[in-house]
Design a protein around this motif. Structure first.
Motif, PDB file in Angstrom:
ATOM      1  N   SER A 189       1.014  -1.068  -0.134  1.00 24.12           N
ATOM      2  CA  SER A 189      -0.033  -0.056  -0.120  1.00 24.12           C
ATOM      3  C   SER A 189       0.880   1.284  -0.017  1.00 24.12           C
ATOM      4  CB  SER A 189      -1.024   0.247   1.094  1.00 24.12           C
ATOM      5  OG  SER A 189      -1.938  -0.952   1.176  1.00 24.12           O
ATOM      6  N   ARG A 205       6.918  -4.646   6.085  1.00 27.75           N
ATOM      7  CA  ARG A 205       7.538  -5.628   7.118  1.00 27.75           C
ATOM      8  C   ARG A 205       8.256  -6.818   6.379  1.00 27.75           C
ATOM      9  NH1 ARG A 205       6.588  -7.250  12.361  1.00 27.75           N
ATOM     10  NH2 ARG A 205       5.000  -5.776  12.574  1.00 27.75           N
ATOM     11  N   GLY A 251      -0.520  -2.976  12.557  1.00 27.86           N
ATOM     12  CA  GLY A 251       0.755  -3.038  12.074  1.00 27.86           C
ATOM     13  C   GLY A 251       1.057  -2.476  10.890  1.00 27.86           C
ATOM     14  N   THR A 252       1.328  -2.932   9.782  1.00 28.19           N
ATOM     15  CA  THR A 252       1.623  -2.099   8.575  1.00 28.19           C
ATOM     16  C   THR A 252       0.403  -1.947   7.946  1.00 28.19           C
ATOM     17  OG1 THR A 252       2.336  -4.276   7.345  1.00 28.19           O
ATOM     18  CG2 THR A 252       4.143  -2.807   8.130  1.00 28.19           C
ATOM     19  N   GLY A 279      -2.811  -0.333  16.467  1.00 29.02           N
ATOM     20  CA  GLY A 279      -2.439  -1.342  17.077  1.00 29.02           C
ATOM     21  C   GLY A 279      -1.308  -1.888  16.723  1.00 29.02           C
ATOM     22  N   ALA A 280      -0.503  -2.502  17.606  1.00 28.73           N
ATOM     23  CA  ALA A 280       0.666  -3.314  17.457  1.00 28.73           C
ATOM     24  C   ALA A 280       0.679  -4.370  18.389  1.00 28.73           C
ATOM     25  CB  ALA A 280       2.046  -2.478  17.374  1.00 28.73           C
ATOM     26  N   ARG A 281       1.728  -5.436  18.322  1.00 28.42           N
ATOM     27  CA  ARG A 281       1.941  -6.195  19.557  1.00 28.42           C
ATOM     28  C   ARG A 281       2.662  -5.619  20.556  1.00 28.42           C
ATOM     29  NH1 ARG A 281       0.736 -11.524  17.167  1.00 28.42           N
ATOM     30  NH2 ARG A 281       0.302 -11.043  15.044  1.00 28.42           N
ATOM     31  N   SER A 309      -0.969  -4.973  22.132  1.00 31.08           N
ATOM     32  CA  SER A 309      -1.675  -6.344  22.383  1.00 31.08           C
ATOM     33  C   SER A 309      -1.104  -7.424  23.344  1.00 31.08           C
ATOM     34  CB  SER A 309      -2.170  -7.229  21.086  1.00 31.08           C
ATOM     35  OG  SER A 309      -1.162  -7.199  20.281  1.00 31.08           O
ATOM     36  N   CYS A 339      -7.642  -1.992   8.226  1.00 32.50           N
ATOM     37  CA  CYS A 339      -6.728  -2.739   7.678  1.00 32.50           C
ATOM     38  C   CYS A 339      -5.645  -3.348   8.486  1.00 32.50           C
ATOM     39  CB  CYS A 339      -5.903  -1.539   6.647  1.00 32.50           C
ATOM     40  SG  CYS A 339      -4.992  -2.443   5.422  1.00 32.50           S
ATOM     41  N   GLY A 340      -5.198  -4.541   8.376  1.00 33.86           N
ATOM     42  CA  GLY A 340      -4.224  -5.085   9.110  1.00 33.86           C
ATOM     43  C   GLY A 340      -4.417  -6.724   8.743  1.00 33.86           C
ATOM     44  N   PRO A 341      -3.978  -7.497   9.522  1.00 35.27           N
ATOM     45  CA  PRO A 341      -3.929  -8.814   9.387  1.00 35.27           C
ATOM     46  C   PRO A 341      -5.484  -9.205   9.328  1.00 35.27           C
ATOM     47  CG  PRO A 341      -2.625  -8.307  11.433  1.00 35.27           C
ATOM     48  CD  PRO A 341      -3.221  -6.990  11.034  1.00 35.27           C
ATOM     49  N   ALA A 343      -7.158 -11.793  10.091  1.00 31.31           N
ATOM     50  CA  ALA A 343      -8.035 -12.092  11.321  1.00 31.31           C
ATOM     51  C   ALA A 343      -8.511 -11.123  12.074  1.00 31.31           C
ATOM     52  CB  ALA A 343      -7.357 -13.286  12.141  1.00 31.31           C
ATOM     53  N   MET A 344      -7.577  -9.870  12.175  1.00 24.01           N
ATOM     54  CA  MET A 344      -7.873  -8.831  12.816  1.00 24.01           C
ATOM     55  C   MET A 344      -9.133  -7.967  12.060  1.00 24.01           C
ATOM     56  SD  MET A 344      -6.357  -5.359  12.750  1.00 24.01           S
ATOM     57  CE  MET A 344      -7.756  -4.644  12.012  1.00 24.01           C
ATOM     58  N   GLN A 347     -12.495  -9.765  12.589  1.00 20.26           N
ATOM     59  CA  GLN A 347     -13.170  -9.594  13.914  1.00 20.26           C
ATOM     60  C   GLN A 347     -13.491  -8.155  14.208  1.00 20.26           C
ATOM     61  OE1 GLN A 347     -10.176 -10.764  16.893  1.00 20.26           O
ATOM     62  NE2 GLN A 347      -9.921 -12.702  15.819  1.00 20.26           N
ATOM     63  N   ASP A 365      -9.919  -3.692   2.443  1.00 19.13           N
ATOM     64  CA  ASP A 365      -9.356  -3.999   0.977  1.00 19.13           C
ATOM     65  C   ASP A 365      -9.811  -5.599   1.155  1.00 19.13           C
ATOM     66  OD1 ASP A 365      -8.138  -2.535  -0.613  1.00 19.13           O
ATOM     67  OD2 ASP A 365      -6.347  -2.481   0.163  1.00 19.13           O
ATOM     68  N   HIS A 371      -0.513  -9.479  -2.554  1.00 17.36           N
ATOM     69  CA  HIS A 371      -0.023  -8.912  -1.372  1.00 17.36           C
ATOM     70  C   HIS A 371       0.911 -10.140  -0.827  1.00 17.36           C
ATOM     71  CE1 HIS A 371      -0.696  -5.289   0.660  1.00 17.36           C
ATOM     72  NE2 HIS A 371       0.222  -5.923   1.763  1.00 17.36           N
TER      73      HIS A 371
HETATM   74  N1  LIG Z   1      -4.145  -2.977   1.887  1.00 17.04           N
HETATM   75  C1  LIG Z   1      -3.970  -3.996   2.539  1.00 17.04           C
HETATM   76  O1  LIG Z   1      -4.995  -4.968   2.540  1.00 17.04           O
HETATM   77  C2  LIG Z   1      -2.756  -3.929   3.369  1.00 17.04           C
HETATM   78  C3  LIG Z   1      -2.567  -5.278   4.312  1.00 17.04           C
HETATM   79  N2  LIG Z   1      -1.766  -5.215   5.237  1.00 17.04           N
HETATM   80  C4  LIG Z   1      -1.693  -6.589   5.946  1.00 17.04           C
HETATM   81  O2  LIG Z   1      -1.501  -5.951   7.258  1.00 17.04           O
HETATM   82  C5  LIG Z   1      -0.901  -7.106   8.065  1.00 17.04           C
HETATM   83  C6  LIG Z   1       0.125  -6.330   8.786  1.00 17.04           C
HETATM   84  O3  LIG Z   1       0.762  -7.183   9.714  1.00 17.04           O
HETATM   85  P1  LIG Z   1       1.652  -7.023  10.718  1.00 17.04           P
HETATM   86  O4  LIG Z   1       2.432  -5.791  10.522  1.00 17.04           O
HETATM   87  O5  LIG Z   1       2.797  -8.294  10.726  1.00 17.04           O
HETATM   88  O6  LIG Z   1       0.796  -6.686  12.048  1.00 17.04           O
HETATM   89  P2  LIG Z   1       0.981  -7.654  13.342  1.00 17.04           P
HETATM   90  O7  LIG Z   1       1.027  -9.059  13.345  1.00 17.04           O
HETATM   91  O8  LIG Z   1       2.098  -6.979  14.282  1.00 17.04           O
HETATM   92  O9  LIG Z   1      -0.299  -7.301  14.125  1.00 17.04           O
HETATM   93  C7  LIG Z   1      -0.786  -5.798  14.120  1.00 17.04           C
HETATM   94  C8  LIG Z   1      -1.873  -5.784  15.039  1.00 17.04           C
HETATM   95  O10 LIG Z   1      -3.065  -6.635  14.629  1.00 17.04           O
HETATM   96  C9  LIG Z   1      -3.180  -7.464  15.806  1.00 17.04           C
HETATM   97  N3  LIG Z   1      -3.412  -8.928  15.483  1.00 17.04           N
HETATM   98  C10 LIG Z   1      -2.657  -9.671  14.767  1.00 17.04           C
HETATM   99  N4  LIG Z   1      -3.215 -10.891  14.641  1.00 17.04           N
HETATM  100  C11 LIG Z   1      -4.441 -10.695  15.182  1.00 17.04           C
HETATM  101  C12 LIG Z   1      -5.493 -11.551  15.276  1.00 17.04           C
HETATM  102  N5  LIG Z   1      -5.298 -12.977  14.958  1.00 17.04           N
HETATM  103  N6  LIG Z   1      -6.799 -11.368  15.819  1.00 17.04           N
HETATM  104  C13 LIG Z   1      -6.907 -10.105  16.271  1.00 17.04           C
HETATM  105  N7  LIG Z   1      -5.971  -9.164  16.136  1.00 17.04           N
HETATM  106  C14 LIG Z   1      -4.602  -9.484  15.828  1.00 17.04           C
HETATM  107  C15 LIG Z   1      -2.194  -7.318  16.723  1.00 17.04           C
HETATM  108  O11 LIG Z   1      -2.775  -7.354  18.163  1.00 17.04           O
HETATM  109  C16 LIG Z   1      -1.736  -5.792  16.465  1.00 17.04           C
HETATM  110  O12 LIG Z   1      -2.603  -4.813  17.274  1.00 17.04           O
HETATM  111  C17 LIG Z   1      -0.265  -7.857   6.940  1.00 17.04           C
HETATM  112  O13 LIG Z   1      -1.299  -9.264   7.133  1.00 17.04           O
HETATM  113  C18 LIG Z   1      -0.535  -7.371   5.707  1.00 17.04           C
HETATM  114  O14 LIG Z   1      -0.640  -8.364   4.486  1.00 17.04           O
HETATM  115  C19 LIG Z   1      -0.729  -4.540   5.334  1.00 17.04           C
HETATM  116  C20 LIG Z   1      -0.825  -3.314   4.386  1.00 17.04           C
HETATM  117  C21 LIG Z   1      -1.862  -3.236   3.461  1.00 17.04           C
END
Ligand SMILES: NC(=O)C1=CN([C@@H]2O[C@H](COP(=O)(O)OP(=O)(O)OC[C@H]3O[C@@H](n4cnc5c(N)ncnc54)[C@H](O)[C@@H]3O)[C@@H](O)[C@H]2O)C=CC1
Length: 371
Positions: A189, A205, A251-252, A279-281, A309, A339-341, A343-344, A347, A365, A371
């Motif tokens: 992104s 990341r 996260g990212t 949010g981050a870990r 978290s 936007c994020g993981p 599963a997050m 939820q 998204d 990705h």
């Molecule tokens: N445009 C898009 O769709 C984009 C998507 N992403 C996605 O965002 C994600 C970012 O990953 P990281 O930086 O490694 O994040 P991370 O794994 O460090 O987690 C970031 C946050 O999400 C929460 N989290 C993680 N897993 C969770 C779960 N199973 N249930 C509830 N909360 C949870 C954590 O507690 C924390 O607050 C990647 O999956 C990446 O593909 C990133 C950038 C753009």
């Protein structure tokens, strides 16, 4: 579209359970008949295999709704320009596809089924070829790395300057190829709204086994050149709706939301207000907090709430983002961007729906294709 989708769907349902073998057969057939085509594909084919099957599944199951399908296929055709695909390649792929259907539809195969597949493929290929031919934008943009900041062990923020104007909307992503991994494109992104100097930022990341993400994070230097594919994605800055905005970034996943927030608060107006839950870990993983604090200082419309978290000693708000959403009275009257993981995201979206937020006010998204 001049073909009957029914035999295609029925035979595809038989092929689906044997997808892994069918795709291996498809590529085996394609490369045996046209060895030169192998050079268009990445060295390792695992991601490519999944991608092909996901695309094929989407296409086959939407054969009944031509308008959406035509748009998707046209975009796919344009995106294939960056691989150097020409109209002649489509015939080779069509032959391999029909051979695969013949082999894996087994007893359901008939001349009628084959004719239906051939007609469906010819229609799809024509839409893709015509869209690619009509596209006058570059198939890819060379972009110089003009900034590279390692924010944590695994996260880097890259600033790029494309050599030509690179059009995009706040919230979109672009695919990236590095010189180290030819023909391997991954989506990231864009973390800023369009700028007058044409520069853009990516938050990357390094994921375990991720060729491109690891190269961008650990092996890329200022002065390197990357290749950017055209910007894509439908989670973009909203038209004014009168509602305030809740942004939930894990996260990212912050990157596209930061671009959207930047665009929203740039407008000279008292509304909408924006609440960002970031949010981050652990506290150390809140890699962009200083920048967000600077944004907040410039705009009274922005509130930033960092949430951690998995670090009990962190002096601040603890919890997962979906839980923290529930700590507030209600977000029902907001537009939400999440936007994020995955599963997050799932939820958080469920939590907002339970709170009564209408589905069309919740934006996230569809997982970017590459990705
Ligand atoms: N445009 C898009 O769709 C984009 C998507 N992403 C996605 O965002 C994600 C970012 O990953 P990281 O930086 O490694 O994040 P991370 O794994 O460090 O987690 C970031 C946050 O999400 C929460 N989290 C993680 N897993 C969770 C779960 N199973 N249930 C509830 N909360 C949870 C954590 O507690 C924390 O607050 C990647 O999956 C990446 O593909 C990133 C950038 C753009």
């Amino acid at each position: 579209m001049q073909f009957d989708p029914r035999p295609v769907k029925e035979s595809f349902a038989l092929i689906e359970p044997a997808a892994v073998r069918a795709i291996a057969y498809f590529y085996g057939h394609l490369f045996a008949a046209h060895p030169r085509l192998r050079a268009l594909f990445p060295p390792a084919m695992n991601v490519q295999r999944e991608r092909l099957f996901r695309a094929l599944t989407r296409i086959v199951w939407s054969l009944d709704c031509p308008p959406g399908l035509t748009t998707d296929l046209a975009r796919l055709g344009c995106d294939h320009r960056k691989y150097g695909v020409t109209p002649a390649h489509y015939a080779a792929v069509g032959d391999a596809l029909l051979a695969t259907v013949r082999r894996f539809a087994a007893e359901a195969w008939s001349p009628e089924v084959e004719r239906a597949w051939a007609a469906a493929y010819a229609t799809a290929a024509e839409i893709m070829i015509e869209a690619a031919a009509a596209d006058t934008s570059p198939p890819w943009w060379p972009a110089e790395v003009i900034g590279h900041e390692r924010r944590t062990r695994d996260i880097a923020v890259l600033t790029l300057r494309p050599a030509l104007p690179f059009p995009f909307l706040p919230g979109q992503y672009a695919t990236v190829q590095t010189a180290r991994w030819p023909r391997v494109w991954r989506a990231f992104s864009i973390a800023n709204a369009p700028r007058a100097d044409n520069t853009l930022r990516l938050h990357v990341r390094a994921v375990p086994g991720g060729w491109v993400s690891t190269t961008l994070t650990r092996r890329t230097r200022v002065g390197d050149t990357l290749m950017l594919g055209p910007a894509r994605g439908t989670m973009t800055a909203p038209a004014p709706s009168g509602r305030d905005i809740l942004a939930v970034a894990g996260g990212t996943g912050l990157a596209p939301l930061k671009a959207i927030i930047e665009a929203v608060i740039a407008a000279d107006s008292p509304r909408p207000r924006v609440h960002l839950l970031y949010g981050a870990r652990s506290g150390g993983e809140l890699y962009d907090l200083p920048d967000l604090i600077r944004m907040r200082a410039r705009s009274p419309r922005l509130q930033v709430l960092p949430v951690v978290s998995a670090e009990p000693a962190y002096e601040g708000l603890h919890g997962t983002l979906p839980d923290v959403i529930g700590h507030f009275p209600s977000w029902r009257d907001h537009d939400a961007f999440v936007c994020g993981p995955p599963a997050m995201v799932g939820q958080a979206v469920r939590r907002l729906r339970q709170d009564g937020m209408p589905p069309d006010h919740i934006h996230h998204d569809r997982h970017p294709e590459e990705h």
